[in-house]
Scaffold this motif. Structure first.
Motif, mmCIF file in Angstrom:
data_model
loop_
_atom_site.group_PDB
_atom_site.id
_atom_site.type_symbol
_atom_site.label_atom_id
_atom_site.label_comp_id
_atom_site.label_asym_id
_atom_site.label_seq_id
_atom_site.Cartn_x
_atom_site.Cartn_y
_atom_site.Cartn_z
ATOM 1 N N GLU A 138 9.655 3.842 -10.671
ATOM 2 C CA GLU A 138 10.430 3.352 -11.813
ATOM 3 C C GLU A 138 10.063 1.946 -12.271
ATOM 4 O OE1 GLU A 138 14.563 3.764 -10.981
ATOM 5 O OE2 GLU A 138 14.624 2.168 -9.494
ATOM 6 N N THR A 139 9.852 1.018 -11.322
ATOM 7 C CA THR A 139 9.566 -0.346 -11.780
ATOM 8 C C THR A 139 8.170 -0.425 -12.411
ATOM 9 O OG1 THR A 139 8.785 -0.989 -9.587
ATOM 10 C CG2 THR A 139 11.097 -1.407 -10.073
ATOM 11 N N ALA A 140 7.220 0.342 -11.855
ATOM 12 C CA ALA A 140 5.867 0.353 -12.426
ATOM 13 C C ALA A 140 5.880 0.991 -13.808
ATOM 14 C CB ALA A 140 4.907 1.104 -11.512
ATOM 15 N N LEU A 141 6.692 2.037 -13.956
ATOM 16 C CA LEU A 141 6.789 2.731 -15.234
ATOM 17 C C LEU A 141 7.287 1.774 -16.317
ATOM 18 C CD1 LEU A 141 8.198 6.278 -15.764
ATOM 19 C CD2 LEU A 141 8.991 4.454 -17.221
ATOM 20 N N MET A 142 8.312 0.997 -15.987
ATOM 21 C CA MET A 142 8.855 0.075 -16.985
ATOM 22 C C MET A 142 7.877 -1.048 -17.298
ATOM 23 S SD MET A 142 12.908 0.110 -16.148
ATOM 24 C CE MET A 142 12.671 -0.420 -14.498
ATOM 25 N N THR A 143 7.169 -1.518 -16.251
ATOM 26 C CA THR A 143 6.147 -2.536 -16.485
ATOM 27 C C THR A 143 5.094 -1.993 -17.451
ATOM 28 O OG1 THR A 143 6.484 -3.136 -14.172
ATOM 29 C CG2 THR A 143 4.657 -4.178 -15.290
ATOM 30 N N SER A 144 4.757 -0.729 -17.288
ATOM 31 C CA SER A 144 3.755 -0.116 -18.154
ATOM 32 C C SER A 144 4.274 0.036 -19.582
ATOM 33 C CB SER A 144 3.345 1.241 -17.566
ATOM 34 O OG SER A 144 2.456 1.910 -18.411
ATOM 35 N N ILE A 145 5.552 0.403 -19.737
ATOM 36 C CA ILE A 145 6.122 0.507 -21.091
ATOM 37 C C ILE A 145 6.058 -0.854 -21.787
ATOM 38 C CG2 ILE A 145 8.271 0.842 -22.416
ATOM 39 C CD1 ILE A 145 9.051 3.051 -20.570
ATOM 40 N N GLU A 146 6.276 -1.912 -21.006
ATOM 41 C CA GLU A 146 6.247 -3.263 -21.589
ATOM 42 C C GLU A 146 4.848 -3.672 -22.020
ATOM 43 O OE1 GLU A 146 7.916 -5.684 -18.539
ATOM 44 O OE2 GLU A 146 9.957 -4.949 -18.847
ATOM 45 N N GLY A 147 3.858 -2.872 -21.629
ATOM 46 C CA GLY A 147 2.491 -3.152 -22.066
ATOM 47 C C GLY A 147 1.651 -3.824 -21.005
ATOM 48 N N HIS A 148 2.198 -3.953 -19.784
ATOM 49 C CA HIS A 148 1.427 -4.580 -18.711
ATOM 50 C C HIS A 148 0.777 -3.507 -17.846
ATOM 51 C CE1 HIS A 148 3.379 -8.264 -19.831
ATOM 52 N NE2 HIS A 148 4.571 -7.700 -19.670
ATOM 53 N N ARG A 149 -0.055 -3.980 -16.920
ATOM 54 C CA ARG A 149 -0.667 -3.093 -15.954
ATOM 55 C C ARG A 149 0.432 -2.457 -15.098
ATOM 56 N NH1 ARG A 149 -5.760 -4.519 -12.562
ATOM 57 N NH2 ARG A 149 -5.535 -3.073 -10.830
ATOM 58 N N GLY A 150 0.344 -1.144 -14.900
ATOM 59 C CA GLY A 150 1.409 -0.434 -14.193
ATOM 60 C C GLY A 150 1.454 -0.748 -12.711
ATOM 61 N N GLU A 151 2.210 -1.789 -12.353
ATOM 62 C CA GLU A 151 2.371 -2.140 -10.945
ATOM 63 C C GLU A 151 3.857 -2.267 -10.656
ATOM 64 O OE1 GLU A 151 0.197 -5.750 -10.409
ATOM 65 O OE2 GLU A 151 -1.623 -4.708 -9.770
ATOM 66 N N PRO A 152 4.268 -1.863 -9.470
ATOM 67 C CA PRO A 152 5.698 -1.967 -9.153
ATOM 68 C C PRO A 152 6.092 -3.402 -8.836
ATOM 69 C CG PRO A 152 4.493 -1.055 -7.302
ATOM 70 C CD PRO A 152 3.489 -1.286 -8.380
ATOM 71 N N ARG A 153 7.383 -3.645 -8.816
ATOM 72 C CA ARG A 153 7.885 -4.944 -8.372
ATOM 73 C C ARG A 153 9.030 -4.675 -7.395
ATOM 74 N NH1 ARG A 153 12.734 -5.145 -10.210
ATOM 75 N NH2 ARG A 153 13.353 -4.437 -12.279
ATOM 76 N N PRO A 154 9.373 -5.687 -6.599
ATOM 77 C CA PRO A 154 10.415 -5.433 -5.594
ATOM 78 C C PRO A 154 11.779 -5.193 -6.238
ATOM 79 C CG PRO A 154 9.224 -7.492 -5.146
ATOM 80 C CD PRO A 154 8.835 -7.054 -6.508
ATOM 81 N N ARG A 155 12.600 -4.397 -5.564
ATOM 82 C CA ARG A 155 13.986 -4.223 -5.996
ATOM 83 C C ARG A 155 14.867 -4.712 -4.863
ATOM 84 N NH1 ARG A 155 14.033 2.080 -7.039
ATOM 85 N NH2 ARG A 155 13.365 1.888 -4.898
ATOM 86 N N PRO A 156 16.054 -5.291 -5.043
ATOM 87 C CA PRO A 156 16.642 -5.647 -6.319
ATOM 88 C C PRO A 156 15.897 -6.785 -7.010
ATOM 89 C CG PRO A 156 17.991 -6.452 -4.483
ATOM 90 C CD PRO A 156 16.869 -5.685 -3.909
ATOM 91 N N PRO A 157 16.168 -7.073 -8.292
ATOM 92 C CA PRO A 157 17.205 -6.429 -9.101
ATOM 93 C C PRO A 157 16.842 -4.986 -9.476
ATOM 94 C CG PRO A 157 15.878 -7.896 -10.442
ATOM 95 C CD PRO A 157 15.431 -8.101 -9.038
ATOM 96 N N PHE A 158 17.818 -4.119 -9.440
ATOM 97 C CA PHE A 158 17.604 -2.729 -9.825
ATOM 98 C C PHE A 158 17.551 -2.618 -11.351
ATOM 99 C CE2 PHE A 158 19.019 -2.258 -5.490
ATOM 100 C CZ PHE A 158 18.181 -1.255 -5.036
#
Lengths: 122, 596
Positions: free
Chosen positions: B286-306
């Motif tokens: 999920e975090t990588a997917l959102m990063t990708s929608i924002e136009g960045h390279r699809g990489e995850p980030r730590p959670r939280p924040p959820f």
């Protein structure tokens, strides 16, 4: 689309068209469409059934076709199969008979005995 | 005039690949030739689920289901079935024995045990015609929530239904929506995860292809519930049919005012956009997917924040999987109690599985939660081909594990699968028989994760690579007993230290095969044997002297001249030269060559 009513109108219209794809609880009208049937005018009969069902918005019946049952002298003919499996065979059809069969048999669930093969054989 | 007959042709990816588009064109052509174009209508539908028997054609009102239809069969179907009312028995789906009655879809064993909620419209409606979706109560749920329910009522209904995320995690959907709903923000977002990446899984593709409007409707409902006016569908570009039908569906919904401003004149606005993914596995996280929608390279980030707190562009966001969304309109229409009555105590509703591998009925099935695995494999799936023995089933893709034959009666639900060291996952189900080597399977999945690791965190980037090297060593017959221990240590530290869900679950296929098939690992490292006969490095071709007639054909065919001998006397294979290509075995007329 403005309201739920508009949505319902579209739903009802499309539902009628798609009701053909339901197989349960349906009356099936099967028109004999072999060479003998077609020569005797089965195609307009089938069209008349379709038209009548459409006019009345009947979702509970479908029209399909079959081959020759061997009593070519009675063509055009059709079988009406009720949801419970009862089968009524109507013979020497014309557009007027089709209207009465739909009105009395399909809608009111009373077979039109006068048009059946039994009446002719008697 | 209303058509008297509907010819439904599957337009899913599987059937389209076996010429269903040409079949549709043939039907149109023959309708014209026979002058029945006004009586008969071709309907392109989504996936019926029985991909093994595709292309599928269903003809109503009879409900006759034809399987493996070829374009050249169409003329016969039109002439026999549509003109003369005689069903073409040789093409009917089902047993090959003579059948007097038309077999409708519901009567085929494959379908009769299924309960189709998420797939309710797949194979039933034409996904490119919005009216057909509306005819099946489409957009009625959206109308209901906008005119009769408050956002908190919608969330309460979702919570009551017990629906859990169908993408893998199984998080309760209603709770996810509530977390986002209580956040205060000027903008919120609804995202749909259609980045289906598990090898062998195609549930989400089939829903998008067969029923795209259900996703649009559900996302608008979710938007209303959490207070969002913008949605994104993140779908992989490798799904061209799904993308095209979703685009068309969105245009049609806009045309009817079901997307856009002031929907149903309630003042609620909702817009939807598609974002195409390039097919990286990590972008399903999920975090990588959102990063990708924002136009960045699809990489995850730590959670939280959820994401529900800080998601897309740092705004509260909910992200649900395609199948989860597909359940939403039905829950609103039929009620949470109805939905909660299906399934088990902790897993409500149904689950769609893409069943593949060593199974007769490859395809898509939707079953109530709690259905025993045995029923899926044998009653719906039709068992294992060629009378082979069932060995295990792999669920959850590269994040899941194997369920061995000993547990075949397990009821399928989130918690029972986790207890067995596997997981529901997105619903890929790969069936394996006695010819599959479990070490090789573990190696295959790990190779996939190594390929797809985004490289951001070392445990996943380096750890999985090291695990793969050990597994490769084992399958090449160079493994040692201590390797098994190393594998377990590495696996457990990766699970604990990787950044995102993908890294944390990557060792699962190895751990689960080590748990249930340790004897196979031992055979590889101690006896240097592959019991299933898959790991070539440990196998040798040899000539059985008694059977060899000394014809010399194998020696002639061998590409590396590894076989030598004197005519009419037994030949020999030089193992030092042999490259294990198998040409000798194929060319021997006396079955004198063995491979073990």
């Amino acid at each position: 689309m403005k309201s739920l009513k508009d949505l319902e109108a579209i739903r009802d219209r499309a539902k009628q068209e798609m009701s053909l794809r339901e197989t349960e609880n349906k009356t099936r009208i099967i028109v004999g469409m072999a060479t003998c049937g077609i020569a005797a005018g089965a195609r307009p009969i089938m069209a008349a059934f379709n038209q009548e069902l459409e006019l009345r918005g009947l979702h509970s019946a479908s029209v399909s076709i079959t081959g020759c049952v061997g009593v070519c002298r009675y063509e055009p003919m059709c079988d009406v199969i009720d949801p419970n499996g009862d089968r009524t065979t109507y013979i020497n059809l014309d557009a007027g008979k089709v209207r009465r069969i739909v009105a009395e048999h399909i809608v009111n669930r009373r077979p039109v005995t006068a048009f059946t093969i039994g009446a002719a054989e008697r | 005039m209303i058509s008297r007959t509907h010819v439904l042709v599957c337009g899913g990816t599987g059937c389209a690949a076996s010429k269903s588009t040409e079949i549709m064109a043939q039907f149109e052509k023959h309708f014209l030739a026979k002058g029945i174009e006004k009586e008969a209508k071709v309907v392109k539908t989504g996936c019926f689920g029985l991909c093994e028997k595709g292309p599928i054609v269903v003809i109503y009102p009879e409900g006759a289901t034809y399987a493996n239809v070829k374009p050249e069969d169409v003329k016969e179907i039109v002439e026999e079935h549509l003109l003369k009312g005689r069903i073409v028995k040789r093409l009917l789906l089902g047993d090959t024995e003579a059948q007097d009655v038309a077999r409708s879809l519901e009567n085929v064993g494959f379908f009769s045990r299924q309960l189709r909620i998420a797939l309710r419209n797949c194979g039933v409606i034409n996904p490119e015609v919005i009216d057909e979706y509306i005819a099946r109560d489409g957009y009625a749920a959206l109308g209901k929530v906008l005119t009769k329910m408050k956002p908190q009522d919608v969330i309460a209904e979702m919570k009551k239904s017990g629906l859990r995320g169908r993408g893998g995690g199984g998080f309760p959907t209603g709770m996810k929506w509530e977390f986002a709903a209580v956040q205060k923000a000027d903008r919120k977002y609804v995202c749909c995860n259609a980045d289906e990446g598990d090898p062998g899984a195609f549930m989400d593709r089939s829903v998008l292809e067969g029923d795209p409007h259900s996703i649009i409707e559900a996302m608008a409902i979710a938007g209303y519930a959490i207070g969002a006016n913008q949605g994104y569908v993140y779908v992989r570009a490798e799904y061209p049919i799904a993308v095209q039908r979703l685009r068309l569906a969105m245009d049609q919904a806009r045309g009817y005012g079901l997307l856009g401003k002031n929907i149903f004149e309630t003042g609620f606005d909702f817009e939807l956009e598609i974002r195409l993914g390039a097919g990286a596995f990590v972008c399903g996280e999920e975090t990588a997917l959102m990063t990708s929608i924002e136009g960045h390279r699809g990489e995850p980030r730590p959670r939280p924040p959820f994401p529900a707190v800080k998601g897309l562009w740092q705004k509260p966001t909910i992200l649900n999987n395609v199948e989860t969304f597909a359940n939403v309109p039905v829950i609103i229409n039929k009620g949470a109690d109805w939905f909660a009555s299906i399934g088990t105590e902790k897993s409500k509703g149904t689950k769609v599985f893409a069943v593949g591998g060593k199974i007769n009925n490859t395809g898509l099935v939707e079953i109530p939660m709690g259905t025993p695995l045995r029923e899926v494999i044998y009653d719906i799936g039709g068992g294992i081909p060629n009378g082979k023995a069932f060995k295990a089933v792999q669920t959850g893709g590269p994040s899941g594990g194997c369920i061995p034959a000993a547990h075949i009666d397990v009821p399928i639900e989130y918690d029972t699968l986790i207890a067995l060291g596997s997981m529901m996952g997105s619903g890929g189900m790969i069936v394996m028989d006695e010819d599959n080597c479990m070490v090789d399977i573990a190696r295959f999945f790990l190779e996939f994760t190594v390929d797809e690791s985004c490289g951001k965190c070392p445990p996943c980037r380096i750890g999985t690579k090291r695990m793969l090297e050990i597994l490769e060593r084992i399958t090449q017959g160079k493994g040692e007993l201590s390797d098994l221990e190393k594998l377990e240590t590495l696996a457990n530290s990766i699970k604990q230290s990787a950044l995102c869900g993908l890294g944390q679950t990557a060792p699962n296929p190895v751990l689960s095969t080590l748990r249930y098939f340790r004897d196979e690992y031992l055979a590889h490292v101690v006896d240097k044997k592959c019991p299933a006969g898959v790991c070539k490095a440990m196998m040798t071709y040899s000539i059985v002297e008694d059977k060899c007639k000394g014809c010399g054909i194998c020696a002639k065919r061998c590409p590396v001249d590894a076989i030598s001998g004197v005519v009419k006397l037994p030949y020999r294979i030089d193992q030092g030269k042999c490259i294990k290509c198998g040409v000798c075995m194929d060319s021997c007329k006396f079955a004198a060559i063995t491979f073990k």
